[in-house]
Structure formats: structure tokens, C-alpha cells
Design an enzyme around this catalytic site. Structure first.
Site, short mmCIF file in Angstrom:
data_model
loop_
_atom_site.label_atom_id
_atom_site.label_comp_id
_atom_site.label_asym_id
_atom_site.label_seq_id
_atom_site.Cartn_x
_atom_site.Cartn_y
_atom_site.Cartn_z
N ARG A 182 0.82 -1.24 0.00
CA ARG A 182 0.00 0.00 0.00
C ARG A 182 0.85 1.28 0.00
O ARG A 182 0.38 2.34 0.42
CB ARG A 182 -0.96 0.02 1.18
CG ARG A 182 -1.96 -1.11 1.14
CD ARG A 182 -3.25 -0.74 1.83
NE ARG A 182 -4.22 -1.79 1.63
CZ ARG A 182 -4.32 -2.87 2.41
NH1 ARG A 182 -3.51 -3.04 3.42
NH2 ARG A 182 -5.25 -3.77 2.16
N LYS A 203 3.66 11.31 -11.95
CA LYS A 203 2.84 10.44 -12.80
C LYS A 203 3.54 9.11 -12.93
O LYS A 203 4.71 9.05 -13.32
CB LYS A 203 2.65 11.06 -14.19
CG LYS A 203 1.55 12.09 -14.22
CD LYS A 203 1.17 12.42 -15.64
CE LYS A 203 0.11 13.48 -15.70
NZ LYS A 203 -0.17 13.91 -17.07
N GLU A 213 11.04 18.13 -25.23
CA GLU A 213 10.31 18.46 -23.99
C GLU A 213 10.88 19.73 -23.36
O GLU A 213 10.17 20.45 -22.66
CB GLU A 213 10.38 17.30 -22.99
CG GLU A 213 9.80 15.98 -23.50
CD GLU A 213 8.26 15.92 -23.47
OE1 GLU A 213 7.62 16.87 -23.00
OE2 GLU A 213 7.73 14.89 -23.93
N LYS A 227 8.19 22.84 -14.63
CA LYS A 227 7.31 21.69 -14.34
C LYS A 227 6.88 21.72 -12.87
O LYS A 227 5.71 21.49 -12.55
CB LYS A 227 8.02 20.38 -14.67
CG LYS A 227 7.13 19.20 -14.33
CD LYS A 227 7.11 18.10 -15.32
CE LYS A 227 5.96 17.14 -15.01
NZ LYS A 227 6.01 15.92 -15.76
N GLU A 283 -3.94 17.22 -12.22
CA GLU A 283 -4.36 17.55 -13.58
C GLU A 283 -5.85 17.87 -13.71
O GLU A 283 -6.56 17.31 -14.54
CB GLU A 283 -3.96 16.42 -14.54
CG GLU A 283 -3.89 16.91 -15.97
CD GLU A 283 -3.15 15.96 -16.90
OE1 GLU A 283 -2.06 15.50 -16.53
OE2 GLU A 283 -3.66 15.72 -17.99
N ARG A 314 -2.20 21.66 -15.40
CA ARG A 314 -1.20 20.64 -15.75
C ARG A 314 -1.36 20.14 -17.18
O ARG A 314 -0.40 19.67 -17.79
CB ARG A 314 -1.28 19.48 -14.74
CG ARG A 314 -0.16 18.48 -14.94
CD ARG A 314 0.04 17.55 -13.75
NE ARG A 314 1.13 16.63 -14.02
CZ ARG A 314 1.74 15.89 -13.11
NH1 ARG A 314 1.35 15.96 -11.85
NH2 ARG A 314 2.73 15.10 -13.44
N ASN A 340 0.86 18.95 -21.80
CA ASN A 340 0.52 18.05 -22.90
C ASN A 340 0.68 18.73 -24.27
O ASN A 340 0.34 18.14 -25.29
CB ASN A 340 -0.94 17.62 -22.68
CG ASN A 340 -1.24 16.31 -23.34
OD1 ASN A 340 -0.39 15.42 -23.35
ND2 ASN A 340 -2.44 16.18 -23.89
N HIS A 351 1.44 16.91 -27.45
CA HIS A 351 1.38 15.48 -27.15
C HIS A 351 0.17 14.76 -27.76
O HIS A 351 0.25 13.58 -28.05
CB HIS A 351 1.40 15.25 -25.64
CG HIS A 351 2.77 15.40 -25.04
ND1 HIS A 351 3.49 16.58 -25.14
CD2 HIS A 351 3.55 14.54 -24.35
CE1 HIS A 351 4.65 16.43 -24.53
NE2 HIS A 351 4.71 15.20 -24.05
N HIS A 367 1.13 11.71 -29.71
CA HIS A 367 0.70 10.34 -29.36
C HIS A 367 0.06 9.65 -30.56
O HIS A 367 0.23 8.45 -30.78
CB HIS A 367 -0.29 10.37 -28.19
CG HIS A 367 0.36 10.65 -26.87
ND1 HIS A 367 -0.30 11.26 -25.83
CD2 HIS A 367 1.61 10.41 -26.43
CE1 HIS A 367 0.53 11.39 -24.79
NE2 HIS A 367 1.71 10.89 -25.15
N HIS A 426 9.36 9.12 -28.77
CA HIS A 426 8.33 9.99 -28.19
C HIS A 426 8.64 11.47 -28.43
O HIS A 426 7.78 12.22 -28.90
CB HIS A 426 8.20 9.68 -26.69
CG HIS A 426 7.29 10.61 -25.97
ND1 HIS A 426 5.92 10.59 -26.15
CD2 HIS A 426 7.53 11.62 -25.09
CE1 HIS A 426 5.36 11.53 -25.40
NE2 HIS A 426 6.32 12.17 -24.74
N1 GLY Z 1 4.26 14.65 -18.67
C1 GLY Z 1 3.12 15.41 -18.40
C2 GLY Z 1 2.83 15.57 -16.94
O1 GLY Z 1 3.61 15.17 -16.11
O2 GLY Z 1 1.78 16.08 -16.62
#
Ligand code: GLY
Length: 373
Positions: A128, A150, A192, A234, A244, A248, A252, A255, A259, A273
Site C-alpha cells: 500500500r 505520474k 520536452e 514543471k 491535472e 497541468r 501536454n 502530445h 501520441h 516519443h
Molecule cells: N508529462 C506530463 C505531466 O507530467 O503532466
């Protein structure tokens, strides 16, 4: 206390009781024990890495941790995106339990985005929740995936569809490790970095126009500045919107297009990527220009800069038969689709914002012209 001799920047990520520091420096791996010891609940660490990174850096990391009196285990996973699978994830959890990893132990992700994502997710669910530390070895992981919590794995329905928001206890970024990256990977990760200039920092974009080549060519000071500026951006966005709900999503940028391109190339190495994100950012700026949210000068600057550092800017440069409708179908599957509408991040250099309800015929035209070149 950390041995701070090689630390060039410390970037705090302010998330209340989940706050942590990103340490950025040149040669931090050699003193890894000193850099992580302050955040360990007990002096037991399991390093999770992949076969490629293990060859290059595992011994250095292990020795550095042991030198600080830390007991170390390691698990070496296969390199590559296929490792982010349910199968590998299950095996990893079994291995961690077999090693007797306890609740107060710490997992340490030594690798790129794949290793960071699967390790973070394992840390989120093992007993957990156990602590984890990110030691990113690729530029992409250093400026994006290792920061912000993430974590996750892929499913047959798409990338990163199963996971958790779970913050690391610390991120240790050693710029020196970038020297061992293949040139193409360094270039792809650089997309990025450019993204942060486009989102809300036009001065950083101008700095990159002056110094981007030095970053790609291995100038350590330029790399440390670019990584630190990216991490600060960031950290600022994540601190405002950890889960998000809004801002946030700006991360993207490029992206949703990217994607879709990656999915069409089936993640087979045709398109990395970051390479997909670079083409995607140009597409987003082109949509912005056609909607009069940006001007031609912005688009010309972005395209020229990406070309200067040797990156693709058009779908026509990707060696695949691409089709605008198929790309649009992928975009409609994106995680960030909201109430059936594709979310686009649009705007001029340094002024990105979230938009919905965009005319998909206009998007189709932009995809088509990028494919035709
Ligand atoms: N890579 C996008 C984020 O961390 O929100």
C-alpha cells in the site's frame, strides 16, 4: 546532510506534505548515497533499472549507496517500452516481495521514463505504498517524466492508461549521465525542453534559440541550465495542479498530435516519443496560427529552431504512410479527451492555453499539409 559539492541547482516541488527537492548537478551519481540518505526512512534501497542502464551505471550507483552505509538490492528489467506491461509489473512486484522489501524501504528508479514510471507505480501499490526516489538517466526523464508523480504502465488500449499519481521523495539529476545517451535520444528529449519555452516562458525559448545546439552538443553548463529551467517550470505547474484538474494539461502541448503519430508508428522505433512531440508542437502552432491565436513568425521560429538542432518538423519526414483521418481517430482516443471533445493546447510562443471545441476540419487540414510536406 547531502554532500553538496557537485549540486548546481536545487529545485523544490511544493506539494505540502508530499513536497520534495530536485537536485541537479554534474557527477551526482558518484555521491548518490549522500544525496539520498536524508530522505531514507531506513538505510535499505532496492535499485530498479534496465539492462542498458545497468551496464553503464549500476555499479557506480551501488558502490555510492554502499559507501554511505546503505544496504542495496537491485532488479534489472529488460530495456524498452514493452517493459511497461502488466506482465512485467506483476513480475516486478513478486521480485520485490521475494527480496522482502519492507514498508520503510525505498525503491530507486535508475533509468529513463519507462523505469521511472513502472518503479513509481510499484512503489505506489507495494504494501500500500513505499517510498521511491527518481534518478533519471535520459534527458526526457530528467526534464519531464521523473518530476510530478505520474506513474503507470501501458495496456493494449494505449499508453499509461493504468497508473497512479504518486510523488517521489527526491529526484537526483546527474547531467554527466547525458554523455552516455545515444545522440538521437538526447535530441528527442530536447523536444520536452522546448515545450517549456512554448508554454509560458518566451525568454527561455529565446535562450534555447541561442544555446540549444550547445545543449545537444554536450555543453554541461548549458545542459544544467536547460534542465533546471525545465524542472522549475514543471514544478511550478505541478504545484498548482498536482492531479491535472486544469493547468497541468498545458504540459501536454504537442502530445495529443504526438501520441497519434506514435500510435501510427506502433512504437517500433521509427519515431521516438520526443520526435513525435516535436512534430506535434509544430502542428499545434500551425492550428494556432490558422485560428489567429499565433502568427506566422512564431511558427517560423519554432520550425527553424527544431531544424537547427536536427529535429523533424513535419509528418512527411516520418517514414510511414500516414493518413489524416487515422491520426484524428487516434486523437479522439487520447486520455485527455473531455466530454467527448479533444483538448488542444494552443497559443503563441510563451502563451499556451487549453482549448476545446476546435473545428476538426481545420485540424484535418493541418495534419494533411504536414503529411504532404
Ligand atoms: N508529462 C506530463 C505531466 O507530467 O503532466
Amino acid at each position: 546532510m547531502s554532500d553538496d559539492t557537485n549540486i548546481l541547482h536545487t529545485v523544490p516541488v511544493n506539494l505540502g506534505e508530499r513536497s520534495y527537492d530536485i537536485l541537479i548537478g554534474d557527477g551526482l551519481l558518484e555521491n548518490l548515497g549522500a544525496h539520498v540518505a536524508p530522505v531514507l526512512r531506513q538505510k535499505r534501497v532496492t535499485i530498479i533499472t534496465d539492462a542498458n542502464v545497468a551496464t553503464l551505471h549500476l555499479e557506480t550507483a551501488r558502490t555510492a549507496l554502499e559507501k554511505a552505509g546503505i544496504k542495496v538490492n537491485d532488479i534489472v528489467l529488460p530495456a524498452g517500452e514493452a517493459t511497461k506491461s502488466f506482465d512485467q509489473f506483476g513480475k516486478l512486484l513478486d521480485q520485490l516481495l521475494e527480496l522482502g522489501v519492507e514498508r520503510k524501504d525505498t525503491l530507486l528508479a535508475l533509468g529513463g521514463g519507462v523505469i521511472g514510471d513502472i518503479t513509481g507505480f510499484a512503489a505506489a501499490v507495494l504494501r500500500r505504498g513505499v517510498d521511491f526516489i527518481q534518478v533519471p538517466t535520459s534527458l526526457l526523464a530528467q526534464v519531464d517524466s521523473s518530476v510530478g508523480g505520474k506513474t503507470g504502465i501501458n495496456t493494449s488500449f494505449g499508453k499509461n492508461l493504468v497508473g497512479a499519481f504518486y510523488q517521489p521523495r527526491r529526484v537526483v539529476i546527474d547531467i554527466a549521465l547525458l554523455a552516455t545517451l545515444p545522440h538521437r535520444e538526447l535530441q528527442a528529449g530536447y523536444a520536452e525542453v522546448v515545450k517549456y519555452g512554448l508554454i509560458d516562458d518566451p525568454d527561455f525559448f529565446s535562450w534555447l534559440e541561442e544555446n540549444g545546439e550547445a545543449v545537444i552538443d554536450g555543453d554541461r553548463e548549458a545542459q544544467a541550465y536547460a534542465v533546471a529551467t525545465s524542472c522549475k517550470a514543471k514544478a511550478r505547474i505541478v504545484a498548482e495542479d498536482e492531479f491535472e484538474a486544469g493547468k497541468r494539461a498545458l504540459l501536454n502541448l504537442g502530445h495529443t498530435f504526438g501520441h497519434a503519430l506514435e500510435a501510427e508508428c506502433r512504437y517500433d522505433g521509427t519515431l521516438l516519443h520526443g520526435e513525435a512531440v516535436a512534430v506535434g508542437m509544430v502542428m499545434a502552432l500551425e492550428v494556432s496560427m490558422r485560428m489567429e491565436l499565433a502568427n506566422l513568425a512564431d511558427l517560423t521560429r519554432l520550425t527553424a529552431h527544431l531544424e537547427t538542432v536536427g529535429m523533424k518538423t513535419k509528418a512527411a519526414e516520418i517514414s510511414r504512410d500516414l493518413d489524416a483521418d487515422r491520426l484524428l481517430a487516434h486523437m479522439a482516443q487520447d486520455k485527455k479527451v473531455d466530454a467527448g471533445e479533444i483538448v488542444f493546447i494552443l497559443g503563441p510562443i510563451g502563451g499556451a492555453a487549453t482549448h476545446k471545441g476546435i473545428d476538426l476540419d481545420l485540424v484535418r487540414q493541418v495534419l494533411h499539409s504536414s503529411i504532404k510536406g
